[in-house]
Scaffold this active site. Sequence first.
Site, mmCIF file in Angstrom:
data_model
loop_
_atom_site.group_PDB
_atom_site.id
_atom_site.type_symbol
_atom_site.label_atom_id
_atom_site.label_comp_id
_atom_site.label_asym_id
_atom_site.label_seq_id
_atom_site.Cartn_x
_atom_site.Cartn_y
_atom_site.Cartn_z
ATOM 1 N N ARG A 151 -15.264 3.897 -31.494
ATOM 2 C CA ARG A 151 -14.976 2.390 -32.266
ATOM 3 C C ARG A 151 -15.577 1.963 -33.557
ATOM 4 N NH1 ARG A 151 -15.878 0.248 -26.412
ATOM 5 N NH2 ARG A 151 -17.797 0.808 -27.059
ATOM 6 N N ASP A 193 -26.370 4.865 -44.617
ATOM 7 C CA ASP A 193 -25.175 4.283 -44.719
ATOM 8 C C ASP A 193 -24.242 5.323 -44.625
ATOM 9 O OD1 ASP A 193 -22.896 3.141 -45.763
ATOM 10 O OD2 ASP A 193 -23.817 1.825 -47.120
ATOM 11 N N PHE A 194 -23.268 5.580 -43.696
ATOM 12 C CA PHE A 194 -22.283 6.523 -43.490
ATOM 13 C C PHE A 194 -21.334 6.625 -44.771
ATOM 14 C CE2 PHE A 194 -20.858 3.700 -39.841
ATOM 15 C CZ PHE A 194 -19.605 3.141 -40.512
ATOM 16 N N ASP A 234 0.795 -1.201 0.117
ATOM 17 C CA ASP A 234 -0.086 -0.193 0.034
ATOM 18 C C ASP A 234 0.905 1.162 0.067
ATOM 19 O OD1 ASP A 234 -2.603 1.022 0.135
ATOM 20 O OD2 ASP A 234 -1.820 2.147 1.883
#
Length: 621
Positions: free
Chosen positions: A525, A509-510, A88
Amino acid sequence: MVLCPVIGKLLHKRVVLASASPRRQEILSNAGLRFEVVPSRFKEKLDKASFATPYEYAMETAKQKALEVATRMHQKDLRTPDVVIGADTIVTVGGLILEKPVDKQDAYRMLSRLSGKEHSVFTGVAIVHCSSNDRQLHTRVSEFYEETTVKFSELSEELLWEYIHSGEPMDKAGGYGIQALGGMLVESVHGDFLNVVGFPLNHFCKQLVELYYPPRPEDLRQPVQHDSIPAVDTFEDLSDVEGGGSEPAQRETGSRDEKAEVGAAGQATAEAECHRTRATLPPFPTRLLELLDGFKLSKALLTACKLKVFDWLKREAPQKAPDIASKVDASACGTEKLLDVCAAMGLLEKTQQGYSNTETANLYLASDSEYSLHGFMLQNNDVIWNLFTYLEFAIREGRNQHHRVLGKKVEDLFQDAYYRSPETQLRFMQAMHGVAKLTARQVATAFDLSRFSSACDVGGCTGALARELAREYPRLQVTVFDLPDVVELAVHFQPAGPQAAQIHFAAGDFFRDPLPSAELYVLCRILHNWSDDKVHKLLSKVAESCKPGAGLLLVETLLDEEKREAQGGLIQSLNMLVQTEGRQRSRGEYQCLLELHGFHQVQVVHLEGVLDAMLATRVAP
Ligand SMILES: Cc1cn([C@@H]2O[C@H](COP(=O)(O)OP(=O)(O)OP(=O)(O)O)[C@@H](O)[C@H]2O)c(=O)[nH]c1=O
């Protein structure tokens, strides 16, 4: 290579590092130690006021972390480790103990406290030796701490915020990482640098010497001056030719002063012993064998998901193997083996009464949980697994392998492969929905997007990210733009709620159709699926749709420039090869792409997990 012979004492033991800290893992594996990582679930909530000194607090926390892991592993039948290491790290300044910041404001408070001042960094370490007798766990704890003092320069507000926005402070004690960007804030360091990073390696080796080479009376009489770990040696088998045993000294560690004296004498013994040991054995290839077994573990997890084991156990638990077998329509002997592996992987708890889900399984593996990854698991089991069986072909040919799996030509990745039937499309959408929900909040809050009043999530699938954007920015109208078939099914993923009125779906549709107009475009993504040609095509369409001042939020897993470190990104790159036409890219590559298409002022934030978010602004052409 193992430079410190005492590390060799641990090579044939089952050593567990009870820590999620990647820095600790790196320090210890660089030192040649072989170990498993089982992060501790101990909540760091001890009452600081009840400790006389900060280092006692750090040592106790380290001990509790290690004991929690030892106990948990012991309870999971046959999994008692030999040694568990816990640590720690805390920062102390002006009598205050600083741990990891809870949010950016907290990081700001910590770093402004440290600005221009000297502070101490303490790491407490606990080495827990475990044994089991009559199913009882026995532990022997050895603990120590190390202190390093660090002085910060005066930090300007601007530098401070820039550093906080880099995301680096959030998982680090005191809100900084001396080993990375935080190094720029540091004027001087007094003491062990690695102690600041999270693990005092030198002191750890000395402690092992004390434990594994108990001093003989004649050694205690020899004056030993130097203060170093034993001499350099490589791959020495430290089997105990002349007594001493491979177990650590059977005595509890005493006060710090006592330990220091005994430690120096112990080192002399160690050096003497090193010269006596001659047999050589290469280190046991634990990590290699774990890598080899990786695919078996993945398949066990995916099979348990496919059989809906975690759904049955969420409904009713504990249950015995034959009961689950009859529910999932499988053999009792096969089911028992699968359940045991799931328990060993930490996905199930196994007791006399039967099996139950762990918290992880309830949260992520049951199909009806809010953040379920069940759909993603099925996509991996039914699609990605098959594609990966052709990895060799993918590597040889440099292309995806859908044609081999499906036995036919795939012209359009989505229409011909993922969306070739309503079932495969729904499975793909469920997978994307799970992953998007898990990361949507982080993406939506990575930057201040309040200056935009409209956004278009290009390829936004089920609208999971759109929903978080709408929740975070109540005056933002979000259009989810995706293929008509996707838009048709997306309605099934829409929970009712106040955000519904802010979200609209538009079909298209891109690559072919005009994009809906918006002040902020989101590509989450998406680009990694496509070849450079198609990425240029899409970015130029987005750029054409943008007015000057419009934003582009890009989310991907970035590779490091040398393609050496970002393991998550590198695996994803392989994944893209077998599955898509695209690849992962580095920050530099994306920056070039963005600038080429008129997007400047690129800011980058690394999100928890593997994703990175980039925000860029369209400038006048
Ligand atoms: C000052 C400093 C700290 N750290 C990291 O801060 C975490 C401390 O938190 P912890 O509670 O001790 O550990 P953890 O990360 O929560 O892991 P765990 O052991 O599972 O509790 C550890 O990571 C350390 O490396 C750096 O990486 N660089 C630095 O300069």
